[in-house]
Design a protein around this motif. Structure first.
Motif, PDB file in Angstrom:
ATOM      1  N   GLU A 224      14.661   3.567  10.718  1.00  0.00           N
ATOM      2  CA  GLU A 224      14.133   4.163  11.941  1.00  0.00           C
ATOM      3  C   GLU A 224      12.675   3.748  12.161  1.00  0.00           C
ATOM      4  OE1 GLU A 224      13.809   6.425  15.429  1.00  0.00           O
ATOM      5  OE2 GLU A 224      15.504   5.562  14.329  1.00  0.00           O
ATOM      6  N   ASP A 225      11.879   3.715  11.088  1.00  0.00           N
ATOM      7  CA  ASP A 225      10.479   3.273  11.189  1.00  0.00           C
ATOM      8  C   ASP A 225      10.406   1.841  11.694  1.00  0.00           C
ATOM      9  OD1 ASP A 225       9.780   5.723  10.063  1.00  0.00           O
ATOM     10  OD2 ASP A 225       9.626   4.902   8.036  1.00  0.00           O
ATOM     11  N   ASN A 226      11.279   1.005  11.165  1.00  0.00           N
ATOM     12  CA  ASN A 226      11.310  -0.397  11.571  1.00  0.00           C
ATOM     13  C   ASN A 226      11.704  -0.525  13.033  1.00  0.00           C
ATOM     14  OD1 ASN A 226      11.264  -3.293  11.155  1.00  0.00           O
ATOM     15  ND2 ASN A 226      13.502  -3.225  11.048  1.00  0.00           N
ATOM     16  N   ARG A 227      12.693   0.256  13.441  1.00  0.00           N
ATOM     17  CA  ARG A 227      13.155   0.206  14.832  1.00  0.00           C
ATOM     18  C   ARG A 227      12.039   0.622  15.786  1.00  0.00           C
ATOM     19  NH1 ARG A 227      14.763   3.261  18.752  1.00  0.00           N
ATOM     20  NH2 ARG A 227      14.422   5.190  17.580  1.00  0.00           N
ATOM     21  N   ARG A 228      11.255   1.618  15.386  1.00  0.00           N
ATOM     22  CA  ARG A 228      10.174   2.117  16.237  1.00  0.00           C
ATOM     23  C   ARG A 228       8.874   1.334  16.061  1.00  0.00           C
ATOM     24  NH1 ARG A 228       8.222   6.616  14.945  1.00  0.00           N
ATOM     25  NH2 ARG A 228       9.293   7.110  13.012  1.00  0.00           N
ATOM     26  N   ASP A 229       8.897   0.367  15.143  1.00  0.00           N
ATOM     27  CA  ASP A 229       7.700  -0.444  14.853  1.00  0.00           C
ATOM     28  C   ASP A 229       6.537   0.448  14.419  1.00  0.00           C
ATOM     29  OD1 ASP A 229       6.266  -2.770  14.537  1.00  0.00           O
ATOM     30  OD2 ASP A 229       5.686  -2.935  16.640  1.00  0.00           O
ATOM     31  N   ASP A 230       6.853   1.429  13.574  1.00  0.00           N
ATOM     32  CA  ASP A 230       5.855   2.385  13.083  1.00  0.00           C
ATOM     33  C   ASP A 230       5.385   1.915  11.706  1.00  0.00           C
ATOM     34  OD1 ASP A 230       4.388   4.541  12.126  1.00  0.00           O
ATOM     35  OD2 ASP A 230       5.725   6.044  12.999  1.00  0.00           O
ATOM     36  N   LEU A 231       4.330   1.130  11.673  1.00  0.00           N
ATOM     37  CA  LEU A 231       3.854   0.531  10.424  1.00  0.00           C
ATOM     38  C   LEU A 231       3.452   1.593   9.407  1.00  0.00           C
ATOM     39  CD1 LEU A 231       1.499  -2.499   9.979  1.00  0.00           C
ATOM     40  CD2 LEU A 231       1.017  -0.383   8.771  1.00  0.00           C
ATOM     41  N   GLN A 232       2.711   2.605   9.847  1.00  0.00           N
ATOM     42  CA  GLN A 232       2.208   3.617   8.909  1.00  0.00           C
ATOM     43  C   GLN A 232       3.345   4.368   8.241  1.00  0.00           C
ATOM     44  OE1 GLN A 232      -0.992   3.897   8.062  1.00  0.00           O
ATOM     45  NE2 GLN A 232      -0.497   5.445   6.543  1.00  0.00           N
ATOM     46  N   ALA A 233       4.324   4.801   9.028  1.00  0.00           N
ATOM     47  CA  ALA A 233       5.457   5.533   8.460  1.00  0.00           C
ATOM     48  C   ALA A 233       6.284   4.627   7.553  1.00  0.00           C
ATOM     49  CB  ALA A 233       6.327   6.100   9.578  1.00  0.00           C
ATOM     50  N   PHE A 234       6.471   3.376   7.964  1.00  0.00           N
ATOM     51  CA  PHE A 234       7.242   2.430   7.151  1.00  0.00           C
ATOM     52  C   PHE A 234       6.550   2.210   5.805  1.00  0.00           C
ATOM     53  CE2 PHE A 234       8.602  -1.672   5.598  1.00  0.00           C
ATOM     54  CZ  PHE A 234       9.957  -1.698   5.888  1.00  0.00           C
ATOM     55  N   TYR A 235       5.244   2.024   5.850  1.00  0.00           N
ATOM     56  CA  TYR A 235       4.466   1.835   4.625  1.00  0.00           C
ATOM     57  C   TYR A 235       4.611   3.049   3.707  1.00  0.00           C
ATOM     58  CZ  TYR A 235       0.220   2.464   1.861  1.00  0.00           C
ATOM     59  OH  TYR A 235      -0.660   2.758   0.851  1.00  0.00           O
ATOM     60  N   GLU A 236       4.465   4.250   4.246  1.00  0.00           N
ATOM     61  CA  GLU A 236       4.526   5.463   3.429  1.00  0.00           C
ATOM     62  C   GLU A 236       5.916   5.668   2.826  1.00  0.00           C
ATOM     63  OE1 GLU A 236       3.128   8.564   5.983  1.00  0.00           O
ATOM     64  OE2 GLU A 236       1.040   7.846   5.941  1.00  0.00           O
ATOM     65  N   HIS A 237       6.960   5.413   3.612  1.00  0.00           N
ATOM     66  CA  HIS A 237       8.317   5.561   3.085  1.00  0.00           C
ATOM     67  C   HIS A 237       8.634   4.451   2.081  1.00  0.00           C
ATOM     68  CE1 HIS A 237       9.275   8.071   6.859  1.00  0.00           C
ATOM     69  NE2 HIS A 237       9.206   8.875   5.814  1.00  0.00           N
ATOM     70  N   GLY A 238       8.053   3.273   2.276  1.00  0.00           N
ATOM     71  CA  GLY A 238       8.232   2.192   1.310  1.00  0.00           C
ATOM     72  C   GLY A 238       7.626   2.540  -0.036  1.00  0.00           C
ATOM     73  N   ILE A 239       6.452   3.157  -0.016  1.00  0.00           N
ATOM     74  CA  ILE A 239       5.816   3.590  -1.259  1.00  0.00           C
ATOM     75  C   ILE A 239       6.634   4.700  -1.924  1.00  0.00           C
ATOM     76  CG2 ILE A 239       3.777   4.709  -2.241  1.00  0.00           C
ATOM     77  CD1 ILE A 239       3.410   1.738  -1.500  1.00  0.00           C
ATOM     78  N   GLU A 240       7.203   5.589  -1.127  1.00  0.00           N
ATOM     79  CA  GLU A 240       8.091   6.623  -1.681  1.00  0.00           C
ATOM     80  C   GLU A 240       9.295   5.991  -2.363  1.00  0.00           C
ATOM     81  OE1 GLU A 240       9.225  10.289   0.328  1.00  0.00           O
ATOM     82  OE2 GLU A 240       7.728   9.865   1.862  1.00  0.00           O
TER      83      GLU A 240
END
Length: 222
Positions: free
Chosen positions: A118-134
């Protein structure tokens, strides 16, 4: 800035400053002014100094006699050496999880993959980064080796700094990272350890080159 009462003050300060370094708000080579930070956060200068020692151990800050603390610079050679060790350890953890997962061990990974998609679809870098670290942190918990887990967690701030620099380079890197994590999860579920080793080695090499390029493009490194 509001700190949680159940965390050590110095660790909270270290996380606050570390986040600014990781996300590029504080630049490589920038001098860290203890008095300004102490006044800004309404803490003692001694607490700030202790926090800087924590950041030094995490390779985010360098401390020099008479000069004080500065944001560390990570050059292309540093990045290469770091990625060589990081993906070697990452392979060890992934191999262990693939061979031993049971019942709901993968449930959190599946949840995070849905969030990353969903982060990728919305192009939300910050959320994608945070979920990637999780995702990485969840993976580290399956190392089944106390010393390996401690080492990976000690390396996490530098991992975050490199990951953020890569993702910041453009949408294509977010998509590439999403594809890798999705393939990684499928391979873990299939318990295909030989494929797992190959894909981690290949992606690690590609990711290292991307991070090295990012370090070379920025004056003073990442």
């Amino acid at each position: 800035m509001t700190f949680k009462a159940n965390d050590l003050l110095t660790e909270q300060i270290a996380k606050y400053l570390g986040r600014q370094i990781i996300q590029g708000e504080m630049k490589p080579g920038e001098r860290i002014q203890e008095l300004r930070i102490a006044a800004e956060l309404e803490v003692s200068r001694g607490s700030v100094r202790e926090a800087l020692l924590i950041l030094q151990r995490r390779h985010l800050v360098d401390i020099f006699p008479r000069r004080g603390a500065v944001v560390s610079s990570i050059g292309a050679r540093d990045v290469r050496d770091f990625f060589e060790l990081w993906f070697l350890l990452l392979d060890r953890v992934a191999q262990n999880l693939a061979a031993s997962w049971q019942n709901d061990d993968l449930a959190r990974f599946i949840e995070l993959m849905a969030l990353l998609e969903e982060d990728n679809r919305r192009d939300d870098l910050q959320a994608f980064y945070e979920h990637g670290i999780e995702f990485l942190s969840a993976l580290y918990r399956h190392a089944d080796n106390r010393y390996l887990t401690d080492t990976l967690n000690d390396m996490l701030p530098l991992t975050q700094r490199c990951l953020y620099a890569i993702l910041r380079a453009g949408k294509s890197q977010m998509e590439r990272t999403h594809e890798f994590l999705e393939s990684l999860l499928k391979t873990l579920i299939a318990r295909d350890t030989s494929r797992l080793k190959q894909m981690i080695a290949e992606f690690g090499q590609d990711y290292s080159l991307l991070a090295q390029s990012a370090a070379e493009a920025l004056e003073g490194g990442l």
